[in-house]
Design an enzyme around this catalytic site. Structure first.
Site, PDB file in Angstrom:
ATOM      1  N   GLY A  12      35.761  70.286  58.909  1.00 32.72           N
ATOM      2  CA  GLY A  12      36.759  69.191  59.619  1.00 32.72           C
ATOM      3  C   GLY A  12      37.878  69.935  59.966  1.00 32.72           C
ATOM      4  N   GLN A  13      38.525  68.681  60.955  1.00 29.04           N
ATOM      5  CA  GLN A  13      39.667  69.681  61.804  1.00 29.04           C
ATOM      6  C   GLN A  13      40.131  71.089  60.820  1.00 29.04           C
ATOM      7  OE1 GLN A  13      42.735  67.427  62.917  1.00 29.04           O
ATOM      8  NE2 GLN A  13      43.050  68.297  64.612  1.00 29.04           N
ATOM      9  N   ASP A  35      30.843  71.285  52.967  1.00 27.42           N
ATOM     10  CA  ASP A  35      30.608  70.524  53.726  1.00 27.42           C
ATOM     11  C   ASP A  35      29.858  69.462  53.192  1.00 27.42           C
ATOM     12  OD1 ASP A  35      33.057  69.957  55.832  1.00 27.42           O
ATOM     13  OD2 ASP A  35      31.316  68.246  55.832  1.00 27.42           O
ATOM     14  N   ARG A  37      28.304  68.212  55.194  1.00 32.46           N
ATOM     15  CA  ARG A  37      27.065  67.835  56.273  1.00 32.46           C
ATOM     16  C   ARG A  37      26.914  69.709  56.890  1.00 32.46           C
ATOM     17  NH1 ARG A  37      31.064  66.972  60.828  1.00 32.46           N
ATOM     18  NH2 ARG A  37      32.773  66.292  60.065  1.00 32.46           N
ATOM     19  N   ASP A  53      28.634  67.705  48.027  1.00 32.68           N
ATOM     20  CA  ASP A  53      29.717  66.253  48.667  1.00 32.68           C
ATOM     21  C   ASP A  53      31.063  66.090  47.342  1.00 32.68           C
ATOM     22  OD1 ASP A  53      30.261  64.057  47.395  1.00 32.68           O
ATOM     23  OD2 ASP A  53      28.424  63.291  47.663  1.00 32.68           O
ATOM     24  N   TYR A 143      44.890  54.907  53.174  1.00 37.18           N
ATOM     25  CA  TYR A 143      45.418  56.659  52.903  1.00 37.18           C
ATOM     26  C   TYR A 143      46.244  56.762  52.199  1.00 37.18           C
ATOM     27  CZ  TYR A 143      45.517  61.031  55.352  1.00 37.18           C
ATOM     28  OH  TYR A 143      45.548  61.767  55.766  1.00 37.18           O
TER      29      TYR A 143
END
Ligand code: SER
Length: 312
Positions: A12-13, A35, A37, A53, A143
């Protein structure tokens, strides 16, 4: 005990840059990137990488045992805008992943946990300017609710089981390596890409929507800083306020115009405006500065220069 780090959500970022920095500090093989993916970035080729996961507690435990992990950085989460589209999915991911990791720490299988909270823990009733560390928190997004609940659970696991969990409330984060996905502050990254490509950006937040923001280098410094601080100096076990700068779309567009004079910004607001309207404009982070020596470095204009230079 030898340090061995597991990063969950490494593609991710934040995860991408955190992995790179930690590997530089401790050695490539000491930092296991995972990750859900595969990604094409160097995090896969330069050190251990596993598909993992964050919802799968057994799989996490297997990786922890296999690599003799001592600390976990849990960076997987569904961000604010996507979470509004998939409320239950967001709640499940954000909470289950946290419990999975806290539980491993409780069972003494790892020694230390980093878990990020966000300015999204605050809500419409929070004092929006120079928001104090301890204040009214009535988040109105899924969130934000997940981050607030997460903060309570982190403190609970520390008080009840002695779990060494450390957390900061990230503001909007800006970087050039990996794009964010599904956040309300994402415009502040996208605007630089579009400025270079089209000399024009259509903002989904209004000109005067001021939010707390930070350049990624500062965020990484804070993350590693709080994890490296002596245990006794971490006085807050829910999450620390953290601040560097605040700006709105108009101000970032002015900053870009200093380099690209023909740059234009237009406004077409969407559902994310409502989310942003509930978040603070600026954050008081005195406690982080006092307790573990947090200091930010980058201002808006410095960041603009770096973003444009690197994206070119
Ligand atoms: N940057 C995040 C978001 O916009 C806030 O933590 O969702």
């Amino acid at each position: 005990m030898k340090k061995r780090i597991l990063i969950i959500g490494a593609s991710g970022q934040i995860g991408t840059e955190l992995t790179a920095r930690l590997r530089k500090l401790y050695g490539n093989h000491k930092v296991v990137a995972t990750d859900i993916r595969e990604s094409d970035s160097t995090i896969v080729s330069e050190g251990p990488f596993e598909i993992l996961d964050a919802m799968d507690s057994e799989a996490i435990q297997d990786v922890v045992i296999q690599y003799e992990i001592t600390e976990i950085y849990l960076m997987a989460a569904m961000l604010s805008a996507t979470a509004e589209k998939f409320p239950m999915k967001a709640w499940n991911l954000n909470m289950t992943s946290l419990f999975n990791v806290l539980q491993l720490a409780k069972e003494n299988k790892i020694k230390k946990v980093f878990w990020p909270s966000s300015i999204a823990v605050f809500g419409p009733t929070t004092p929006p300017i120079n928001t104090p560390q301890n204040t009214i928190m009535e988040p109105s997004t899924v969130y934000g609710i997940s981050k607030q609940a997460g903060e309570r659970w982190c403190e609970y696991y520390f008080n009840r089981y002695g779990v060494d969990v450390r957390s900061i409330r990230y503001p909007g984060l800006i970087s050039y390596t990996t794009q964010p996905g599904g956040g309300t502050t994402d415009y502040a990254v996208d605007i630089y890409h579009k400025a270079l490509k089209h000399k024009k950006y259509i903002s989904f937040l209004s000109a005067k929507t001021t939010l707390p923001m930070m350049y990624m280098d500062d965020a990484i410094k804070a993350t590693i800083g709080i994890m490296e601080a002596p245990k006794e100096s971490i006085k807050i076990r829910n999450s620390y306020n953290l601040s560097a700068m605040s700006f709105n779309p108009e101000e970032v567009s002015e900053s870009i115009k200093k380099h690209i004079p023909e740059f234009e910004i237009d406004y077409k607001l969407d559902f994310r405006q409502k989310i942003a309207d509930t978040w603070p404009q600026s954050i008081n982070d005195d406690q982080a500065r006092k307790d573990w020596g947090w200091k930010h470095k980058f201002s808006l204009d410095e960041m603009t220069q770096i973003m444009l230079d690197n994206l070119r």
